[in-house]
Design a protein around this motif. Structure first.
Motif, PDB file in Angstrom:
ATOM      1  N   SER A  30      28.481  32.254  35.150  1.00 49.42           N
ATOM      2  CA  SER A  30      28.244  33.531  34.493  1.00 49.42           C
ATOM      3  C   SER A  30      29.150  34.608  35.061  1.00 49.42           C
ATOM      4  O   SER A  30      29.716  35.423  34.324  1.00 49.42           O
ATOM      5  CB  SER A  30      26.775  33.942  34.670  1.00 49.42           C
ATOM      6  N   ALA A  31      29.300  34.611  36.385  1.00 51.89           N
ATOM      7  CA  ALA A  31      30.190  35.589  37.018  1.00 51.89           C
ATOM      8  C   ALA A  31      31.622  35.406  36.536  1.00 51.89           C
ATOM      9  O   ALA A  31      32.347  36.378  36.298  1.00 51.89           O
ATOM     10  CB  ALA A  31      30.125  35.447  38.530  1.00 51.89           C
ATOM     11  N   GLN A  32      32.014  34.111  36.402  1.00 52.50           N
ATOM     12  CA  GLN A  32      33.361  33.830  35.918  1.00 52.50           C
ATOM     13  C   GLN A  32      33.533  34.340  34.495  1.00 52.50           C
ATOM     14  O   GLN A  32      34.545  34.950  34.155  1.00 52.50           O
ATOM     15  CB  GLN A  32      33.604  32.310  35.956  1.00 52.50           C
ATOM     16  N   SER A  33      32.514  34.114  33.659  1.00 50.76           N
ATOM     17  CA  SER A  33      32.618  34.529  32.257  1.00 50.76           C
ATOM     18  C   SER A  33      32.564  36.039  32.121  1.00 50.76           C
ATOM     19  O   SER A  33      33.010  36.582  31.122  1.00 50.76           O
ATOM     20  CB  SER A  33      31.505  33.882  31.438  1.00 50.76           C
ATOM     21  N   LYS A  34      32.021  36.734  33.150  1.00 51.31           N
ATOM     22  CA  LYS A  34      31.906  38.178  33.080  1.00 51.31           C
ATOM     23  C   LYS A  34      33.151  38.898  33.580  1.00 51.31           C
ATOM     24  O   LYS A  34      33.174  40.125  33.599  1.00 51.31           O
ATOM     25  CB  LYS A  34      30.678  38.652  33.887  1.00 51.31           C
ATOM     26  N   ARG A  35      34.151  38.145  33.992  1.00 52.14           N
ATOM     27  CA  ARG A  35      35.398  38.819  34.305  1.00 52.14           C
ATOM     28  C   ARG A  35      35.842  39.576  33.056  1.00 52.14           C
ATOM     29  O   ARG A  35      35.748  39.061  31.945  1.00 52.14           O
ATOM     30  CB  ARG A  35      36.462  37.813  34.737  1.00 52.14           C
ATOM     31  N   PRO A  36      36.314  40.785  33.212  1.00 53.03           N
ATOM     32  CA  PRO A  36      36.564  41.609  32.019  1.00 53.03           C
ATOM     33  C   PRO A  36      37.637  41.036  31.111  1.00 53.03           C
ATOM     34  O   PRO A  36      38.634  40.465  31.583  1.00 53.03           O
ATOM     35  CB  PRO A  36      36.980  42.955  32.606  1.00 53.03           C
ATOM     36  N   ASN A  37      37.423  41.183  29.831  1.00 51.88           N
ATOM     37  CA  ASN A  37      38.478  40.923  28.862  1.00 51.88           C
ATOM     38  C   ASN A  37      39.462  42.085  28.899  1.00 51.88           C
ATOM     39  O   ASN A  37      39.130  43.183  29.345  1.00 51.88           O
ATOM     40  CB  ASN A  37      37.888  40.788  27.458  1.00 51.88           C
ATOM     41  N   ILE A  38      40.672  41.851  28.403  1.00 54.67           N
ATOM     42  CA  ILE A  38      41.713  42.883  28.413  1.00 54.67           C
ATOM     43  C   ILE A  38      42.409  42.909  27.059  1.00 54.67           C
ATOM     44  O   ILE A  38      42.875  41.862  26.586  1.00 54.67           O
ATOM     45  CB  ILE A  38      42.755  42.618  29.522  1.00 54.67           C
ATOM     46  N   ILE A  39      42.476  44.074  26.460  1.00 52.40           N
ATOM     47  CA  ILE A  39      43.313  44.277  25.281  1.00 52.40           C
ATOM     48  C   ILE A  39      44.344  45.347  25.634  1.00 52.40           C
ATOM     49  O   ILE A  39      43.986  46.488  25.961  1.00 52.40           O
ATOM     50  CB  ILE A  39      42.501  44.699  24.049  1.00 52.40           C
ATOM     51  N   GLY A 118      51.020  34.325  32.371  1.00 51.25           N
ATOM     52  CA  GLY A 118      50.999  32.956  32.868  1.00 51.25           C
ATOM     53  C   GLY A 118      50.059  32.798  34.050  1.00 51.25           C
ATOM     54  O   GLY A 118      49.340  31.794  34.174  1.00 51.25           O
ATOM     55  N   ILE A 119      50.039  33.801  34.919  1.00 58.67           N
ATOM     56  CA  ILE A 119      49.141  33.765  36.076  1.00 58.67           C
ATOM     57  C   ILE A 119      47.688  33.852  35.614  1.00 58.67           C
ATOM     58  O   ILE A 119      46.817  33.119  36.107  1.00 58.67           O
ATOM     59  CB  ILE A 119      49.478  34.910  37.051  1.00 58.67           C
ATOM     60  N   LEU A 120      47.423  34.730  34.653  1.00 57.91           N
ATOM     61  CA  LEU A 120      46.064  34.823  34.110  1.00 57.91           C
ATOM     62  C   LEU A 120      45.646  33.504  33.453  1.00 57.91           C
ATOM     63  O   LEU A 120      44.501  33.058  33.606  1.00 57.91           O
ATOM     64  CB  LEU A 120      45.984  35.965  33.096  1.00 57.91           C
ATOM     65  N   GLN A 121      46.557  32.909  32.738  1.00 58.26           N
ATOM     66  CA  GLN A 121      46.276  31.634  32.067  1.00 58.26           C
ATOM     67  C   GLN A 121      45.903  30.558  33.094  1.00 58.26           C
ATOM     68  O   GLN A 121      44.969  29.775  32.890  1.00 58.26           O
ATOM     69  CB  GLN A 121      47.491  31.199  31.253  1.00 58.26           C
ATOM     70  N   GLN A 122      46.621  30.547  34.206  1.00 61.23           N
ATOM     71  CA  GLN A 122      46.332  29.578  35.273  1.00 61.23           C
ATOM     72  C   GLN A 122      44.995  29.851  35.949  1.00 61.23           C
ATOM     73  O   GLN A 122      44.448  28.976  36.622  1.00 61.23           O
ATOM     74  CB  GLN A 122      47.452  29.611  36.320  1.00 61.23           C
ATOM     75  N   ASN A 123      44.491  31.050  35.770  1.00 62.22           N
ATOM     76  CA  ASN A 123      43.229  31.427  36.399  1.00 62.22           C
ATOM     77  C   ASN A 123      42.089  31.571  35.396  1.00 62.22           C
ATOM     78  O   ASN A 123      41.154  32.338  35.613  1.00 62.22           O
ATOM     79  CB  ASN A 123      43.414  32.726  37.180  1.00 62.22           C
ATOM     80  N   GLY A 124      42.196  30.838  34.295  1.00 59.99           N
ATOM     81  CA  GLY A 124      41.060  30.712  33.394  1.00 59.99           C
ATOM     82  C   GLY A 124      41.021  31.637  32.212  1.00 59.99           C
ATOM     83  O   GLY A 124      40.099  31.569  31.398  1.00 59.99           O
ATOM     84  N   VAL A 406      42.548  38.625  40.334  1.00 57.06           N
ATOM     85  CA  VAL A 406      43.595  37.676  40.706  1.00 57.06           C
ATOM     86  C   VAL A 406      44.618  38.415  41.561  1.00 57.06           C
ATOM     87  O   VAL A 406      45.056  39.513  41.203  1.00 57.06           O
ATOM     88  CB  VAL A 406      44.287  37.082  39.451  1.00 57.06           C
ATOM     89  N   LYS A 407      45.009  37.825  42.653  1.00 59.76           N
ATOM     90  CA  LYS A 407      45.967  38.462  43.557  1.00 59.76           C
ATOM     91  C   LYS A 407      47.360  38.441  42.948  1.00 59.76           C
ATOM     92  O   LYS A 407      47.822  37.421  42.446  1.00 59.76           O
ATOM     93  CB  LYS A 407      45.979  37.737  44.912  1.00 59.76           C
ATOM     94  N   ALA A 408      48.032  39.575  42.996  1.00 63.22           N
ATOM     95  CA  ALA A 408      49.394  39.658  42.463  1.00 63.22           C
ATOM     96  C   ALA A 408      50.366  38.976  43.416  1.00 63.22           C
ATOM     97  O   ALA A 408      50.206  39.068  44.643  1.00 63.22           O
ATOM     98  CB  ALA A 408      49.796  41.116  42.268  1.00 63.22           C
ATOM     99  N   PRO A 409      51.391  38.296  42.882  1.00 61.21           N
ATOM    100  CA  PRO A 409      52.406  37.685  43.750  1.00 61.21           C
ATOM    101  C   PRO A 409      53.129  38.734  44.587  1.00 61.21           C
ATOM    102  O   PRO A 409      53.288  39.890  44.168  1.00 61.21           O
ATOM    103  CB  PRO A 409      53.371  37.037  42.745  1.00 61.21           C
ATOM    104  N   ALA A 410      53.585  38.336  45.734  1.00 66.59           N
ATOM    105  CA  ALA A 410      54.228  39.270  46.664  1.00 66.59           C
ATOM    106  C   ALA A 410      55.510  39.850  46.110  1.00 66.59           C
ATOM    107  O   ALA A 410      55.916  40.954  46.494  1.00 66.59           O
ATOM    108  CB  ALA A 410      54.491  38.560  47.995  1.00 66.59           C
ATOM    109  N   ASP A 411      56.180  39.109  45.191  1.00 64.42           N
ATOM    110  CA  ASP A 411      57.468  39.613  44.694  1.00 64.42           C
ATOM    111  C   ASP A 411      57.323  40.584  43.524  1.00 64.42           C
ATOM    112  O   ASP A 411      58.319  41.113  43.032  1.00 64.42           O
ATOM    113  CB  ASP A 411      58.397  38.456  44.316  1.00 64.42           C
TER     114      ASP A 411
END
Length: 520
Positions: A30-39, A118-124, A406-411
């Protein structure tokens, strides 16, 4: 303790652990599904001066205003390279143009590099881009896309969709983009959060309004901007450009005076159906072209007339943009998604609406440097928030990742701006100045490449290429940027300090080309 007793104890512990996992699994899911959507709604060339939330009293943009009213309005959202494709590349990568490899329009973006979708996609997350992208390559890192080829067309446009099928769709482009967006939202996997980029074509040149919006602003006589008759004294780059309303803006192509509607089928007007063409041609031929012919204009009077026509077409085109943003907000309200969906509206950069006598963008001067940016995040951003901090488009990708936990890449070169708007986190070390670098020369508008620094009060700019000179502006005393004070002896110490800070930023963002030029 006997071996048997020990084994029983371990078994009981394992049973407890398994039971806890079983009990906690729905909560975790449920917590995972409650991550906010983004438009993320990204328009093209729609400047902040054309939005009522930013103080324009001649236009109404109720739906953009609603996002600002229910969230935050940024007064100093700025871009790092004021041009369409490079701005989108920066959105995707969180990097300056010299780092993401896309400093110029009409090139091929390297879509194999790491991007925030792509990073968001990899994180569900489910990810989609619908509408204008304009990067010369197909999207990567998206579960779905339906994009306009190149700049796209306003009427009956083509779309390239997953899996790479090109289809012509009937209707007006802004409406179609909303239809496709709603269709994708209706068909998504509802067990996962989503991130949707809505890429609008409006308000790109040549500003073709939707049929219901023809003439929407014809009753308004827009006042000329204070710098409309700029003579560019002491500013060689401003003098040498090719983006004036007086000379560059075309009567036929841009303002639709005596258009030849019988063109090939791939032209803008060749795509019109008879039902679309009749009211469109009637408005521009029988009203606008007739008016032009009857006035016999020349000189400053002609330029002023062109300005009025430009403003009326530009704002009429923006009218459908705002209306369709309202459709998206209404969809979120009606489906119960509004409370858990972050909605952002912004443009790829600012645009000149007659300031300095111009249209287009590119220069580091204020109207193209700034971009509108409003954001609604229910439960996190307090309604009616205003931000005066310097926020850049390199910050967009890290912020969207932050929202998704999700943590942003260092670069990535930007920083999440959530501490600025959430009331949480340290903002004392937030940037007090910004770095800019524009490249494209000489086509299409002959704007000399340049880089520079913008602080709260000053702007220092180095033009290069065939040009080789500096400009300095005091934005407190000269907000219109009409007086280059670089050669003022009283500014000598200030220039030394600004150049030191500029060098720090160039080093920080690893701009090797600018570093070499700065040494010359």
């Amino acid at each position: 303790m006997s071996i048997l007793a020990s084994m029983l104890k371990i078994t009981n512990i394992r049973s407890v652990v398994v039971a806890l996992i079983v009990l906690l699994a729905p909560i975790l899911l449920s917590a995972q599904s409650k991550r906010p959507n983004i438009i993320f709604i990204l328009s093209d060339d729609h400047t902040y001066q054309a939005i009522s939330a930013y103080g324009n009293r001649y236009v109404q943009t109720p739906n953009i205003d609603r996002i600002a009213r229910e969230g935050v309005l940024f007064h100093h959202a700025m871009v790092t390279n004021s041009i369409c494709g490079p701005s989108r590349a920066t959105l995707l990568t969180g990097k300056y143009s010299h780092k993401n490899g896309y400093p110029l329009n009409e090139k091929r973006f390297d879509n194999t590099q790491q991007t925030f979708p792509g990073i968001l996609q990899q994180n569900g997350y489910q990810t989609a881009w619908i509408g204008k992208m304009h990067l010369g390559t197909l999207p990567e890192g998206f579960n779905y896309f339906s994009i306009l080829p190149g700049q796209g067309k306003y009427y009956n446009p083509d779309f390239i969709s997953t899996p790479n099928d090109t289809v012509r769709m009937g209707g007006y482009v802004t409406n179609i983009i909303t239809d496709l967006s709603v269709s994708w939202l209706n068909g998504r996997d509802t067990s996962r959060p989503f991130m949707l980029v809505v890429g609008e074509k409006a308000t790109h040149r040549e500003w073709l309004p939707d049929l219901p919006d023809l003439g929407a602003y014809d009753s308004i006589n827009f006042p000329l901007p204070a710098s409309f008759s700029d003579d560019y004294k002491g500013r060689r780059a401003a003098l040498d450009q090719d983006m004036t309303i007086s000379n560059t803006m075309r009567l036929k192509e841009d303002l639709k005076v005596h258009v030849n509607y019988q063109q090939n089928k791939n032209s803008e007007y060749g795509r019109f159906t008879p039902e679309q063409l009749a009211p469109f041609a009637q408005y521009y031929e029988q009203k606008i072209s007739h008016e032009f012919d009857s006035l016999h204009l020349s000189g400053q009077a002609l330029t002023a007339w062109k300005y009025q026509r430009y403003m009326r077409d530009y704002l009429a085109t923006a009218r459908s943009l705002d209306r369709n943003i309202g459709r998206i907000l209404q969809y979120l309200d009606s489906t119960g998604l509004a409370d858990n969906t972050v909605v952002i509206y912004c443009s790829d950069q600012g645009f000149y609406l007659g300031e300095h006598g111009w249209f287009d963008k590119r220069f580091i001067y204020e109207q193209s440097l700034h971009t509108p940016f409003v954001m609604r995040y229910p439960g996190v951003i307090k309604p009616g928030t205003n931000s005066n901090s310097f926020m850049l488009n390199i910050d967009w990708a890290p912020t969207l990742l932050d929202i998704a936990h999700v943590k942003a890449p260092a670069d990535m070169q930007g920083t999440s701006f959530m501490p600025l708007v959430s009331g949480k986190g340290d903002t004392t070390r937030w940037r007090k100045d910004m770095y800019y670098h524009y490249y494209e020369f000489p086509e299409p508008h002959h704007v000399s490449p340049h880089f520079g620094i913008r602080t709260e009060r000053y702007k220092l700019v180095r033009f290069y290429g065939p040009a080789d000179f500096w400009e300095l502006y005091d934005l407190k005393n000269d907000p219109q940027e009409l007086h280059n004070i670089y050669n003022d002896p009283a500014q000598a110490k200030n220039i030394v300090n600004l150049k030191k800070r500029l060098k720090v930023l160039i080093t920080q963002y690893d701009d090797k080309d600018a570093e070499k030029l700065l040494k010359n």
